[in-house]
Design an enzyme around this catalytic site. Structure first.
Site, PDB file in Angstrom:
ATOM      1  N   THR A 187       0.907  -1.107  -0.076  1.00 22.55           N
ATOM      2  CA  THR A 187       0.058   0.095   0.185  1.00 22.55           C
ATOM      3  C   THR A 187       0.933   1.253   0.079  1.00 22.55           C
ATOM      4  O   THR A 187       2.212   1.120   0.394  1.00 22.55           O
ATOM      5  CB  THR A 187      -0.954  -0.070   1.208  1.00 22.55           C
ATOM      6  OG1 THR A 187      -1.887   1.163   1.228  1.00 22.55           O
ATOM      7  CG2 THR A 187      -0.220  -0.091   2.457  1.00 22.55           C
ATOM      8  N   CYS A 188       0.340   2.408  -0.164  1.00 24.89           N
ATOM      9  CA  CYS A 188       1.046   3.602  -0.251  1.00 24.89           C
ATOM     10  C   CYS A 188       0.063   4.725  -0.195  1.00 24.89           C
ATOM     11  O   CYS A 188      -0.984   4.660   0.548  1.00 24.89           O
ATOM     12  CB  CYS A 188       1.914   3.601  -1.601  1.00 24.89           C
ATOM     13  SG  CYS A 188       1.064   3.611  -3.231  1.00 24.89           S
ATOM     14  N   GLY A 189       0.116   5.839  -0.980  1.00 22.06           N
ATOM     15  CA  GLY A 189      -0.538   6.915  -0.802  1.00 22.06           C
ATOM     16  C   GLY A 189      -1.885   6.748  -1.797  1.00 22.06           C
ATOM     17  O   GLY A 189      -2.858   7.108  -1.250  1.00 22.06           O
ATOM     18  N   TRP A 242      -3.760   4.782   1.275  1.00 24.07           N
ATOM     19  CA  TRP A 242      -4.258   5.751   2.165  1.00 24.07           C
ATOM     20  C   TRP A 242      -5.243   6.842   1.426  1.00 24.07           C
ATOM     21  O   TRP A 242      -5.776   7.208   2.233  1.00 24.07           O
ATOM     22  CB  TRP A 242      -2.762   6.372   2.541  1.00 24.07           C
ATOM     23  CG  TRP A 242      -3.187   7.072   3.825  1.00 24.07           C
ATOM     24  CD1 TRP A 242      -3.437   8.510   3.979  1.00 24.07           C
ATOM     25  CD2 TRP A 242      -3.242   6.336   5.111  1.00 24.07           C
ATOM     26  NE1 TRP A 242      -3.512   8.477   5.534  1.00 24.07           N
ATOM     27  CE2 TRP A 242      -3.662   7.418   6.140  1.00 24.07           C
ATOM     28  CE3 TRP A 242      -3.295   5.051   5.284  1.00 24.07           C
ATOM     29  CZ2 TRP A 242      -4.091   6.908   7.287  1.00 24.07           C
ATOM     30  CZ3 TRP A 242      -3.621   4.531   6.731  1.00 24.07           C
ATOM     31  CH2 TRP A 242      -3.948   5.688   7.734  1.00 24.07           C
TER      32      TRP A 242
END
Length: 291
Positions: free
Chosen positions: A241-243, A270
């Site tokens: 996962t990330c932004g 996110w």
């Protein structure tokens, strides 16, 4: 001989030697964060690897979603990429204008839609330019080619699955954002998001799996050390996962290079989890269990 499905990376030397191959297509998948003031399409038209087409991450997306560049429905994806001349029976080399940044997202997207003959250019356009290799300018005018989507749902996770995983713990969640954002001490670049991370997740900023001067992926030994230090058991499933689901794919690419195939991307990342709502958020550093 490069095995696209297994290796997932090609060198600038290999690409230069194979540019004219009839079954090879080159794709510029550059993307910039909101507020950076850069237009990747304009940069593409100023200079790109000969024969490349431009894949617009913010155009080839789910038109019904308010979240940024979510994976589109199969009919939307196939319609868009066929117009780029990216279809069945082709080997695809994906690069971006930063090195290894957004290209892995498009590598992952093609694999999600069942096209495994796809690889990332190690070092991207910066390495290509530093070596004095040729570029061209202007728009691309590809011939259409049929694309058959065959969705691989094992490669994608949604909000509900991540919520369920909080209870089951069946999959390790690995966040590619910088430590300040993960720990909640740095603000998010997108407005309206809470700060912190998914409870129980680990943190490995994507820049730490890339050799910064050359913008190439680290070797296998160094990658293994980075993942292990972040608390990841390489024998168990991982969700990255990330932004907004872009740099998460850098970690997915790195795990793929290590032979790890049980890896998915949380597409909403996110941008979805950090919205005000009922998704739980933790702050502070990750708890890493050392073996």
């Amino acid at each position: 001989m490069v095995d696209f499905d297994k290796d997932a990376l090609v060198s600038t030397e290999w690409l230069a030697d194979n540019l004219g191959a009839p079954d090879l297509r080159v794709v510029d998948a550059s993307y910039y964060l909101p507020g950076e003031g850069l237009d990747p399409r304009r940069e593409f038209e100023a200079q790109h690897i000969p024969g490349a087409v431009f894949f617009d991450i913010d155009d080839i997306k789910d038109p019904s979603s308010d979240l940024p560049h979510m994976v589109p429905p199969p009919h939307v994806f196939s319609s868009k990429v066929r117009k780029l001349g990216l279809g069945d029976g082709l080997r695809l080399v994906i690069y971006d204008q930063r090195g290894i940044w957004s290209a892995p997202r498009v590598w992952w997207t093609f694999r999600y839609f069942g096209h495994d003959e796809v690889a990332v250019l190690d070092g991207g356009l910066p390495k290509w330019l530093n070596e004095g290799r040729p570029v061209e300018e202007g728009e691309a005018h590809p011939e259409e080619r049929h694309f058959t989507p065959r969705m691989n749902s094992f490669l994608l996770r949604d909000r509900g699955q991540i919520l369920a995983n909080l209870k089951s713990g069946g999959e390790q969640v690995l966040d590619a954002r910088g430590r300040g954002r993960f720990e909640g001490s740095d603000p998010e670049p997108r407005q309206g998001l809470r700060s912190g991370h998914i409870p129980g997740s680990c943190n490995l900023p994507f820049v730490e799996v890339v050799e910064q001067s050359a913008q190439t992926l680290l070797d296998a030994a160094a990658l293994k050390e980075r993942f292990t230090a972040a608390g990841i058991d390489l024998n168990r499933p991982v969700v990255t996962t990330c932004g907004s689901g872009v740099t998460a794919a850098v970690l997915s690419l790195a795990l793929h290079r290590l032979g790890h195939r049980d890896v998915a991307v949380y597409d909403g990342s996110w941008s979805e989890w950090g919205l005000e709502g009922d998704t739980p958020v933790e702050t502070g550093p990750a708890t890493v269990e050392q073996s």
